[in-house]
Design a protein around this motif. Structure first.
Motif, PDB file in Angstrom:
ATOM      1  N   PHE A  48       1.002  -1.253  -0.183  1.00 38.81           N
ATOM      2  CA  PHE A  48       0.110   0.270   0.131  1.00 38.81           C
ATOM      3  C   PHE A  48       0.884   1.485  -0.222  1.00 38.81           C
ATOM      4  O   PHE A  48       0.640   2.449  -0.867  1.00 38.81           O
ATOM      5  N   HIS A  49       2.309   1.047   0.698  1.00 33.55           N
ATOM      6  CA  HIS A  49       2.990   2.284   0.752  1.00 33.55           C
ATOM      7  C   HIS A  49       3.487   2.331  -0.514  1.00 33.55           C
ATOM      8  O   HIS A  49       3.538   3.596  -0.809  1.00 33.55           O
ATOM      9  N   TRP A  50       3.846   1.329  -0.856  1.00 31.99           N
ATOM     10  CA  TRP A  50       4.116   1.536  -2.751  1.00 31.99           C
ATOM     11  C   TRP A  50       3.732   2.239  -3.638  1.00 31.99           C
ATOM     12  O   TRP A  50       3.934   2.791  -4.291  1.00 31.99           O
ATOM     13  N   LEU A  51       1.848   1.838  -3.539  1.00 38.08           N
ATOM     14  CA  LEU A  51       0.952   2.259  -4.174  1.00 38.08           C
ATOM     15  C   LEU A  51       1.741   3.800  -4.006  1.00 38.08           C
ATOM     16  O   LEU A  51       1.114   4.179  -5.153  1.00 38.08           O
ATOM     17  N   GLN A  52       1.308   4.037  -2.501  1.00 41.41           N
ATOM     18  CA  GLN A  52       1.103   5.903  -2.757  1.00 41.41           C
ATOM     19  C   GLN A  52       2.147   6.806  -3.681  1.00 41.41           C
ATOM     20  O   GLN A  52       2.367   7.651  -4.123  1.00 41.41           O
ATOM     21  N   ASP A  53       3.354   5.829  -3.094  1.00 42.10           N
ATOM     22  CA  ASP A  53       5.059   6.022  -3.869  1.00 42.10           C
ATOM     23  C   ASP A  53       4.394   6.094  -5.566  1.00 42.10           C
ATOM     24  O   ASP A  53       5.037   7.541  -5.696  1.00 42.10           O
ATOM     25  N   ASN A  97      -4.784   2.747   6.981  1.00 43.31           N
ATOM     26  CA  ASN A  97      -5.613   2.817   4.968  1.00 43.31           C
ATOM     27  C   ASN A  97      -5.286   1.678   4.480  1.00 43.31           C
ATOM     28  O   ASN A  97      -6.143   1.234   3.656  1.00 43.31           O
ATOM     29  N   GLY A  98      -4.459   0.905   4.760  1.00 43.20           N
ATOM     30  CA  GLY A  98      -4.331  -0.050   3.868  1.00 43.20           C
ATOM     31  C   GLY A  98      -5.156  -1.340   4.325  1.00 43.20           C
ATOM     32  O   GLY A  98      -5.639  -2.208   3.442  1.00 43.20           O
ATOM     33  N   LEU A 110      -4.780  -3.191  -8.446  1.00 47.67           N
ATOM     34  CA  LEU A 110      -3.633  -1.281  -8.101  1.00 47.67           C
ATOM     35  C   LEU A 110      -2.589  -1.210  -8.601  1.00 47.67           C
ATOM     36  O   LEU A 110      -2.167  -0.580  -8.862  1.00 47.67           O
ATOM     37  N   TYR A 111      -2.586  -1.670  -7.468  1.00 46.65           N
ATOM     38  CA  TYR A 111       0.180  -1.588  -7.138  1.00 46.65           C
ATOM     39  C   TYR A 111       0.337  -2.121  -8.595  1.00 46.65           C
ATOM     40  O   TYR A 111       0.675  -0.905  -9.250  1.00 46.65           O
ATOM     41  N   LEU A 112      -0.071  -2.968  -9.375  1.00 48.56           N
ATOM     42  CA  LEU A 112      -0.090  -3.250 -10.228  1.00 48.56           C
ATOM     43  C   LEU A 112      -0.014  -2.244 -11.534  1.00 48.56           C
ATOM     44  O   LEU A 112       0.804  -1.883 -12.463  1.00 48.56           O
ATOM     45  N   GLU A 113      -1.489  -1.661 -11.970  1.00 46.28           N
ATOM     46  CA  GLU A 113      -1.269  -1.063 -13.408  1.00 46.28           C
ATOM     47  C   GLU A 113      -1.064   1.004 -12.482  1.00 46.28           C
ATOM     48  O   GLU A 113      -1.163   1.454 -13.381  1.00 46.28           O
ATOM     49  N   THR A 114      -0.499   0.720 -11.159  1.00 47.02           N
ATOM     50  CA  THR A 114       0.063   1.977 -10.911  1.00 47.02           C
ATOM     51  C   THR A 114       1.222   2.254 -10.830  1.00 47.02           C
ATOM     52  O   THR A 114       1.379   2.983 -11.998  1.00 47.02           O
ATOM     53  N   LEU A 115       2.219   0.843 -10.993  1.00 44.89           N
ATOM     54  CA  LEU A 115       3.313   1.650 -11.245  1.00 44.89           C
ATOM     55  C   LEU A 115       3.521   0.647 -12.665  1.00 44.89           C
ATOM     56  O   LEU A 115       4.244   1.636 -12.865  1.00 44.89           O
TER      57      LEU A 115
END
Length: 226
Positions: A48-53, A97-98, A110-115
């Motif tokens: 989740f933190h990684w997603l935020q970045d 939040n996570g 969501l993480y994969l598509e955002t990266l």
């Protein structure tokens, strides 16, 4: 739209993000509850933190700024020093939040598509364009390098209890080493692997007595950021 960059910071970020995505893509819900290398965070909290970045990357790469730049790929990290109170608050915020993702698969997707989107945005940005992030102005190229460094260090955090997961990219580890050398003002110890240097340089591992002796006065500057 600018043509994608085939080399430079954007290609290094893409390598780092592709390696990170490969490490997360096959994780299941049970694995997401394993501890990470970040105090107080399970794997899912770190994701989740990684997603935020990566979301911050998308915003920053589309936020033109007036100059001059006040940070570069190395000096950006001087603001990120160990801070007990700030770290505790950040840990709580991410955990709360996570936890809203009841299904890890939703967070993972969501993480994969955002990266992937952030890597594309970096590839289409002009490296010399000034952008804003976290109260500072950097070139898009320098911002991209900071994103690589953060992704690579967190990749090491992710795999602490996941020994079979793919590791960070060689390009990402080289970017971390160059950043740590820049902050230290000299190369790290020659016997250090990229991974070990990343861990001691960011406070994930403590210096041994022998390493402190070899570094001399510079040892007191560790961790270089965290």
């Amino acid at each position: 739209m600018n043509a994608p960059q085939s080399n430079g910071p954007a290609s290094v970020l893409r390598a780092a993000y592709e390696a990170a995505s490969a490490a997360v893509a096959d994780l299941g819900d049970e694995e997401s509850w394993l501890p990470s290398g970040c105090t107080g965070w399970a794997v899912r909290d770190l994701v989740f933190h990684w997603l935020q970045d990566a979301q911050r990357a998308l915003v920053s790469l589309h936020t033109p700024a007036h100059g001059p730049a006040d940070r570069d790929a190395v000096t950006y990290w001087r603001d990120w020093r160990p801070d007990t109170a700030g770290a505790a608050n950040g840990r709580r915020w991410v955990r709360v939040n996570g936890s809203m993702f009841l299904d890890f698969g939703q967070l993972r997707g969501l993480y994969l598509e955002t990266l992937a989107a952030a890597a594309h945005a970096a590839a289409t940005a002009r490296p010399g364009t000034l952008v804003a992030t976290q109260g500072h102005v950097l070139t898009a190229g320098d911002l991209t390098t900071t994103l690589t460094v953060e992704a690579t260090v967190h990749h090491l955090d992710l795999t602490v209890r996941l020994p079979h997961a793919p590791g960070p990219s060689a390009e990402g580890l080289a970017a971390v080493r160059a950043t740590l050398d820049g902050l230290l003002g000299r190369p790290g110890l020659p016997e250090w692997s990229d991974t070990h240097y990343a861990r001691v340089g960011t406070g994930r591992a403590a210096l041994t007595d022998e390493e402190r002796a070899a570094l001399g006065p510079a040892a007191d500057r560790f961790p270089l950021f965290g």
